[in-house]
Design a protein around this motif. Structure first.
Motif, mmCIF file in Angstrom:
data_model
loop_
_atom_site.group_PDB
_atom_site.id
_atom_site.type_symbol
_atom_site.label_atom_id
_atom_site.label_comp_id
_atom_site.label_asym_id
_atom_site.label_seq_id
_atom_site.Cartn_x
_atom_site.Cartn_y
_atom_site.Cartn_z
ATOM 1 N N VAL B 21 0.837 -1.202 0.000
ATOM 2 C CA VAL B 21 0.000 0.000 0.000
ATOM 3 C C VAL B 21 0.870 1.249 0.000
ATOM 4 O O VAL B 21 0.630 2.221 -0.720
ATOM 5 N N ILE B 22 1.934 1.185 0.812
ATOM 6 C CA ILE B 22 2.806 2.354 0.937
ATOM 7 C C ILE B 22 3.481 2.668 -0.394
ATOM 8 O O ILE B 22 3.600 3.825 -0.803
ATOM 9 N N ARG B 23 3.918 1.607 -1.063
ATOM 10 C CA ARG B 23 4.528 1.781 -2.372
ATOM 11 C C ARG B 23 3.594 2.521 -3.327
ATOM 12 O O ARG B 23 4.014 3.415 -4.061
ATOM 13 N N GLU B 24 2.322 2.122 -3.305
ATOM 14 C CA GLU B 24 1.349 2.775 -4.186
ATOM 15 C C GLU B 24 1.176 4.237 -3.791
ATOM 16 O O GLU B 24 1.085 5.123 -4.631
ATOM 17 N N ILE B 25 1.149 4.474 -2.471
ATOM 18 C CA ILE B 25 1.000 5.844 -1.989
ATOM 19 C C ILE B 25 2.204 6.683 -2.379
ATOM 20 O O ILE B 25 2.068 7.837 -2.807
ATOM 21 N N LEU B 26 3.396 6.074 -2.264
ATOM 22 C CA LEU B 26 4.598 6.845 -2.577
ATOM 23 C C LEU B 26 4.598 7.292 -4.036
ATOM 24 O O LEU B 26 5.040 8.386 -4.355
ATOM 25 N N LYS B 27 4.077 6.451 -4.916
ATOM 26 C CA LYS B 27 3.979 6.847 -6.330
ATOM 27 C C LYS B 27 3.150 8.121 -6.456
ATOM 28 O O LYS B 27 3.510 9.058 -7.154
ATOM 29 N N LEU B 28 2.015 8.116 -5.740
ATOM 30 C CA LEU B 28 1.098 9.260 -5.768
ATOM 31 C C LEU B 28 1.777 10.541 -5.309
ATOM 32 O O LEU B 28 1.460 11.644 -5.765
ATOM 33 N N THR B 29 2.730 10.367 -4.368
ATOM 34 C CA THR B 29 3.319 11.546 -3.736
ATOM 35 C C THR B 29 4.559 12.044 -4.451
ATOM 36 O O THR B 29 5.181 13.015 -4.023
ATOM 37 N N GLU B 30 4.939 11.350 -5.533
ATOM 38 C CA GLU B 30 6.182 11.743 -6.197
ATOM 39 C C GLU B 30 5.968 12.892 -7.195
ATOM 40 O O GLU B 30 6.812 13.170 -8.019
ATOM 41 N N PRO B 32 5.907 16.539 -8.685
ATOM 42 C CA PRO B 32 6.746 17.710 -8.398
ATOM 43 C C PRO B 32 5.971 18.732 -7.565
ATOM 44 O O PRO B 32 4.757 18.896 -7.740
ATOM 45 N N GLY B 33 6.673 19.387 -6.667
ATOM 46 C CA GLY B 33 6.033 20.414 -5.857
ATOM 47 C C GLY B 33 5.441 19.889 -4.560
ATOM 48 O O GLY B 33 5.068 20.669 -3.691
ATOM 49 N N VAL B 34 5.362 18.575 -4.421
ATOM 50 C CA VAL B 34 4.817 18.011 -3.188
ATOM 51 C C VAL B 34 5.953 17.792 -2.180
ATOM 52 O O VAL B 34 6.985 17.220 -2.525
ATOM 53 N N ILE B 35 5.772 18.294 -0.956
ATOM 54 C CA ILE B 35 6.741 17.987 0.100
ATOM 55 C C ILE B 35 6.299 16.671 0.716
ATOM 56 O O ILE B 35 5.209 16.571 1.289
ATOM 57 N N SER B 36 7.152 15.665 0.611
ATOM 58 C CA SER B 36 6.741 14.356 1.100
ATOM 59 C C SER B 36 7.227 14.096 2.524
ATOM 60 O O SER B 36 8.425 14.055 2.790
ATOM 61 N N LEU B 37 6.260 13.925 3.414
ATOM 62 C CA LEU B 37 6.556 13.443 4.766
ATOM 63 C C LEU B 37 6.169 11.962 4.832
ATOM 64 O O LEU B 37 6.012 11.387 5.902
ATOM 65 N N ALA B 38 6.019 11.358 3.651
ATOM 66 C CA ALA B 38 5.530 9.981 3.576
ATOM 67 C C ALA B 38 6.654 8.949 3.616
ATOM 68 O O ALA B 38 6.465 7.834 4.084
ATOM 69 N N GLY B 39 7.814 9.294 3.135
ATOM 70 C CA GLY B 39 8.881 8.305 2.975
ATOM 71 C C GLY B 39 9.390 7.757 4.291
ATOM 72 O O GLY B 39 9.202 8.353 5.356
ATOM 73 N N GLY B 40 10.053 6.613 4.220
ATOM 74 C CA GLY B 40 10.678 6.043 5.405
ATOM 75 C C GLY B 40 12.175 5.919 5.198
ATOM 76 O O GLY B 40 12.829 5.085 5.808
ATOM 77 N N LEU B 41 12.724 6.758 4.327
ATOM 78 C CA LEU B 41 14.141 6.656 3.980
ATOM 79 C C LEU B 41 14.990 7.521 4.903
ATOM 80 O O LEU B 41 14.611 8.644 5.215
ATOM 81 N N PRO B 42 16.165 7.033 5.297
ATOM 82 C CA PRO B 42 17.072 7.912 6.037
ATOM 83 C C PRO B 42 17.609 9.000 5.103
ATOM 84 O O PRO B 42 17.578 8.850 3.880
#
Lengths: 394, 394
Positions: B21-30, B32-42
């Motif tokens: 589900v998260i993978r699908e959400i991350l696609k949505l959030t990629e 341009p112009g969106v600040i992503s607080l969604a990722g779990g990356l260091p």
């Protein structure tokens, strides 16, 4: 808490996990003074260390943040493209989108088992077959069925007896352990029969680039579009310590394969994928493989000559045209497992063949590797082996 | 052969595999112009690129043949010793012989599932819990049981209801997604109860070194000798792209764990293990971690201040004392999944909390990561989020 009071309960599938027989044998053979023809390791003399060093430097200079970050489960795009192009050049119809980069091709085997093998379902294998595949599939609790074969591999007519199998596992090029290569006609006949029966093929090809006389025929997968999963490896052509392999799967299967990969280890190290791609894109294999082939061919020839000179009458083998192994059939009354301690005492080690059979092991077979030992030592080792066999027959 | 006539039959376990589900959400959030607080990356700013480059150079100069060859399934000896020493320093009684190096700690989860989970057996998890663990265990077909908890984690008394579970999966330090850290007393009470019930614990600790105020209490495993499996990771303190983690298991379990590892991918890349050991033995973490902590702490503080300034009344969260995430409870009538498209249109992305529940998902939770975005952008993003929430409540 002591071992006897552990609160852990093993899953049923874990009961089937066993220590690798070969691993145990290798320990026995690590005695000083023993020439080991038992190993399955490529020669480190063939590792392209300088090219890998330069590629690593480039990756850590140009794309360190990308190489060291989490990455896509599918694998590094350009490496997927490289793998697809390799397959396309051999007539296999795949796109980069059907390629999954795996943590060695052993992981490809594990994912195939996870995806396609139910407890009690049948998995058809060659006889003998690659031990690592048996180990990968075993936790998924299949019933193994051995397909009858000859010196060219499984007999097409024998597939009817395993038509209900979930997969037919084939290693067409210079098989481990038997060294044999399936000819083009055999491949075509097997693909025909598997296609007609609706029997899915899993084709494993770790050794295809290690040919010494002529390249092998095109993969079985080229003749079975949509009907096979193909496993490739960079362990024998670059270096095993990078743990890089790939799976090419039918479009219908790919999404589930990808999800299984994600659950298993998220993704294969991006660092390693980028390093490998850098050396491959630079045309390393074209420059590097001829030297590896020449080295191994000389060793293969030394072993062939030594076997002819030293093995007693009644031994049978087919000179391998590639790969890493000779597979020797001893006279019926000899047991290769029973003879091993005597051989090791005399200074030579091999792998008894029994471990490579899923069913009905044959005691009078042994596997000899020619890739990690120099021609001189191969000759010396085979002479020792010949003496042991003659003594056992006397 | 078309997809509709594929000869492949999926194993029953594969039916359960789903796209993340998260993978699908991350696609949505990629976008341009969106600040992503969604990722779990260091943050890649924290990758010790120079140290890794120097270590790679050293490994390829001093031990190229060993680093690039097949290696032991257990892992590189000195790295196993390093991991055991890290655990011993925290009071966990393990020897290097109990440490298995894995291809990321995700693989540790997969191996635990393979070894301990039968179809239909129970797996007890926190509520919410780490999505990657659910994904790793799912193909082994467990029944998940959520353990009741509070802001400090599972309630010890709630363990009685899952006493028949094969494992209790815990993430005590700065949990993903909730950010919460179990206090020492809660750990002791959970260990007591689990020990009394004979309930085996699987303790996952990817975030323990990312503390911003004070180090977390010792692991639950320190209180449960022989009764827990501990999973460690180098992804957050070195770099995820190396894919290095480890499992410390009771002596009684280790041989089967090792066999499962061997079947899964033979071994974790020796190249990567040697590079990591070179930087760790050189004391990198002691020099490197304070800077990483300082960076993340400033970002954590920025997010705390922004949440206080911008979130509407009725939102609840506990400031995390480490790790990467804030976990926000929205007023009951808001649905974080339904609101996400509106938030992305406004320029901010988060992960709706529902995906993190094995059972009974709560719609009014969301996860915010503070590690990959600068304090200024965190403030701007949370202001946008606050406006969306206020609008939804109006």
């Amino acid at each position: 808490m002591t071992a006897s009071t552990t609160p852990f309960t093993l899953a049923r599938r874990a009961q089937r996990l066993e220590p690798s027989v070969i691993r145990e044998i290798l320990k026995l053979t690590e005695r000083p003074g023993v020439i080991s023809l038992a190993g399955g390791l490529p020669s480190p003399d063939g590792f392209p260390v300088e090219a890998l060093r330069a590629a690593t430097e480039r990756v850590l200079t140009e794309t360190p943040r990308e190489a060291l970050q989490y990455a896509a489960s599918e694998g590094f795009g350009p490496l997927r493209e490289w793998a697809a192009a390799q397959l396309q050049a051999q007539g296999v119809a795949v796109t980069p989108g059907q390629v999954l980069i795996t943590t060695g091709s052993q992981q490809g085997l594990d994912l195939v088992g996870k995806l396609l093998v139910d407890a009690g379902s049948r998995v058809a294998v060659e006889s003998p077959t690659y031990l690592g595949a048996l180990q990968a599939f075993t936790p998924y609790e299949p019933e193994f069925a051995s397909v009858d074969g000859d010196d060219e591999g499984p007999l097409p007519a024998a597939l009817d007896a395993v038509r209900d199998a979930r997969i037919l596992y084939l290693l067409p090029n210079y098989q481990n352990p038997s060294g044999r290569c399936m000819g083009a006609a055999r491949r075509a006949a097997l693909a025909d029969r598997a296609g007609a029966l609706g029997l899915p093929v899993v084709e494993d090809n770790p050794y295809g680039d290690l040919w010494y006389d002529a390249p092998p025929p095109p993969p079985v997968s080229a003749l079975l579009p949509g009907g096979s999963v193909y496993l490739g490896s960079l362990s024998k052509v670059l270096a095993p310590g990078l743990r890089l392999g790939f799976v090419a799967a039918p479009v219908a299967l790919f999404p589930k394969l990808l999800q299984a990969k994600q659950a298993a280890d998220l993704h294969t190290p991006g660092f390693n994928q980028r390093i490998a791609h850098a050396v491959l894109a630079d045309g390393l294999l074209e420059r590097h493989l001829p030297a590896v082939r020449a080295r191994y061919k000389a060793q293969r020839d030394a072993m062939q000559a030594a076997l002819e000179a030293h093995l007693p009458a009644g031994c049978h083998w087919v000179q391998p045209q590639g790969g890493m192994f000779f597979w020797v059939e001893l006279p019926e009354r000899l047991d290769a497992t029973a003879l091993l301690p005597r051989a090791v005492d005399a200074g030579v080690a091999y792998v008894p063949g029994a471990a490579f059979y899923a069913t009905a092991p044959k005691a009078n077979r042994l596997r000899l590797s020619f890739v990690t030992v120099s021609p001189e030592r191969i000759t010396a080792a085979v002479a020792l082996l010949g003496a042991i066999l003659k003594e056992a027959l006397a």
